[in-house]
Design a protein around this motif. Structure first.
Motif, PDB file in Angstrom:
ATOM      1  N   GLN A   1      18.766 139.485  20.503  1.00 39.28           N
ATOM      2  CA  GLN A   1      20.579 140.356  20.660  1.00 39.28           C
ATOM      3  C   GLN A   1      20.662 141.984  20.321  1.00 39.28           C
ATOM      4  OE1 GLN A   1      22.196 138.299  17.127  1.00 39.28           O
ATOM      5  NE2 GLN A   1      24.367 139.123  17.685  1.00 39.28           N
ATOM      6  N   GLU A   2      19.630 142.421  19.232  1.00 39.37           N
ATOM      7  CA  GLU A   2      19.060 143.425  18.403  1.00 39.37           C
ATOM      8  C   GLU A   2      18.938 144.772  20.231  1.00 39.37           C
ATOM      9  OE1 GLU A   2      17.455 145.351  15.178  1.00 39.37           O
ATOM     10  OE2 GLU A   2      16.263 143.398  15.682  1.00 39.37           O
ATOM     11  N   PHE A   3      18.238 144.361  21.258  1.00 44.29           N
ATOM     12  CA  PHE A   3      17.892 144.950  22.276  1.00 44.29           C
ATOM     13  C   PHE A   3      18.818 145.066  23.250  1.00 44.29           C
ATOM     14  CE2 PHE A   3      15.914 144.760  26.685  1.00 44.29           C
ATOM     15  CZ  PHE A   3      14.985 145.893  26.587  1.00 44.29           C
ATOM     16  N   ASP A   4      19.272 144.118  23.167  1.00 44.14           N
ATOM     17  CA  ASP A   4      20.683 143.964  23.880  1.00 44.14           C
ATOM     18  C   ASP A   4      21.724 144.881  23.453  1.00 44.14           C
ATOM     19  OD1 ASP A   4      19.383 142.016  26.396  1.00 44.14           O
ATOM     20  OD2 ASP A   4      20.886 140.320  24.831  1.00 44.14           O
TER      21      ASP A   4
ATOM     22  N   ILE B   1       9.775 147.909  24.735  1.00 43.44           N
ATOM     23  CA  ILE B   1      10.438 146.499  23.843  1.00 43.44           C
ATOM     24  C   ILE B   1      10.573 145.513  24.777  1.00 43.44           C
ATOM     25  CG2 ILE B   1      12.906 146.153  22.232  1.00 43.44           C
ATOM     26  CD1 ILE B   1      12.602 149.146  21.837  1.00 43.44           C
ATOM     27  N   GLY B   2      11.342 145.646  25.757  1.00 42.20           N
ATOM     28  CA  GLY B   2      11.715 143.856  26.424  1.00 42.20           C
ATOM     29  C   GLY B   2       9.831 143.350  27.399  1.00 42.20           C
ATOM     30  N   LYS B   3       9.576 144.171  27.327  1.00 43.49           N
ATOM     31  CA  LYS B   3       7.430 143.685  27.127  1.00 43.49           C
ATOM     32  C   LYS B   3       7.621 142.344  26.240  1.00 43.49           C
ATOM     33  CE  LYS B   3       6.147 146.242  31.425  1.00 43.49           C
ATOM     34  NZ  LYS B   3       5.377 147.126  31.360  1.00 43.49           N
ATOM     35  N   LEU B   4       7.386 143.439  24.699  1.00 41.07           N
ATOM     36  CA  LEU B   4       7.268 142.976  23.948  1.00 41.07           C
ATOM     37  C   LEU B   4       7.671 141.338  23.228  1.00 41.07           C
ATOM     38  CD1 LEU B   4       6.301 146.224  21.617  1.00 41.07           C
ATOM     39  CD2 LEU B   4       4.160 144.510  22.024  1.00 41.07           C
ATOM     40  N   ILE B   5       8.885 141.487  23.447  1.00 38.52           N
ATOM     41  CA  ILE B   5       9.816 140.281  23.387  1.00 38.52           C
ATOM     42  C   ILE B   5       9.188 139.998  24.100  1.00 38.52           C
ATOM     43  CG2 ILE B   5      12.683 139.671  23.443  1.00 38.52           C
ATOM     44  CD1 ILE B   5      13.604 142.715  22.423  1.00 38.52           C
ATOM     45  N   ALA B   6       9.398 139.613  24.672  1.00 38.95           N
ATOM     46  CA  ALA B   6       8.959 138.064  26.690  1.00 38.95           C
ATOM     47  C   ALA B   6       7.764 137.580  26.030  1.00 38.95           C
ATOM     48  CB  ALA B   6       8.907 138.902  27.496  1.00 38.95           C
TER      49      ALA B   6
END
Length: 170
Positions: free
Chosen positions: A152-155, A135-140
């Motif tokens: 925000q959702e991820f955090d 998820i972190g890589k996709l958001i980046a």
């Protein structure tokens, strides 16, 4: 000449020369041979226009799979992998990173809700950690304007995981 010798560009050129009835026959013939082809065609025809409804329906399916998940770690791991295969397939259908992120965040939220936080089976833990990393890589990779919504959702997900899972650290 073998049929696999033709590339996608050649096929595309040939399709452009076909009449509508011939094209419809080809598409229906393709749909007959593989279940995934039929599912993709159904997605493109009936669901692709309403991405929010597609995400909601997909999250519901995933949560139902979590709900009926067995309590034994080995069997539960098999169900988790099955759920991830479904998410991957649905993400490929949509072709959208935002859909994939939404489905993976839903997966992680369901994991936190339904999986025993004290489970000591390392592969179950690894599945969750890998999805968080993914998820972190996709958001980046997203555009800056869209990143904020998902970040925000991820955090919130990470904070929730740190509170609930003693073995989880970022």
């Amino acid at each position: 000449m073998a049929t696999d010798a033709y590339g996608l560009a050649d096929i595309k050129k040939e399709i452009q020369h076909l009449a509508a009835p011939q094209l419809a026959d080809l598409v229906l013939r393709l749909a007959r041979y593989k279940k995934e082809n039929k599912e993709l065609l159904a997605y493109l025809l009936f669901v692709a226009g309403d991405e929010e409804a597609f995400i909601a329906q997909s999250k519901y399916e995933v949560s139902m799979m979590f709900y009926i998940m067995p309590s034994q770690a080995f069997a539960a791991l098999k169900v988790l992998r099955k759920i991830l295969r479904l998410i991957t397939k649905l993400s490929r259908f949509s072709g959208s990173k935002t859909v994939e992120i939404s489905l993976l965040i839903g997966f992680c939220n369901n994991y936190l809700e339904y999986v025993n936080p004290k489970v000591s089976y390392k592969p179950m833990r690894t599945v969750f950690i890998r999805q968080i990393e993914k998820i972190g890589k996709l958001i980046a990779k997203l555009h800056e304007d869209v990143q904020g919504d998902h970040q925000q959702e991820f955090d919130e997900l990470v904070v929730k995981a740190e509170e609930k899972l003693s073995w989880f650290t970022v």
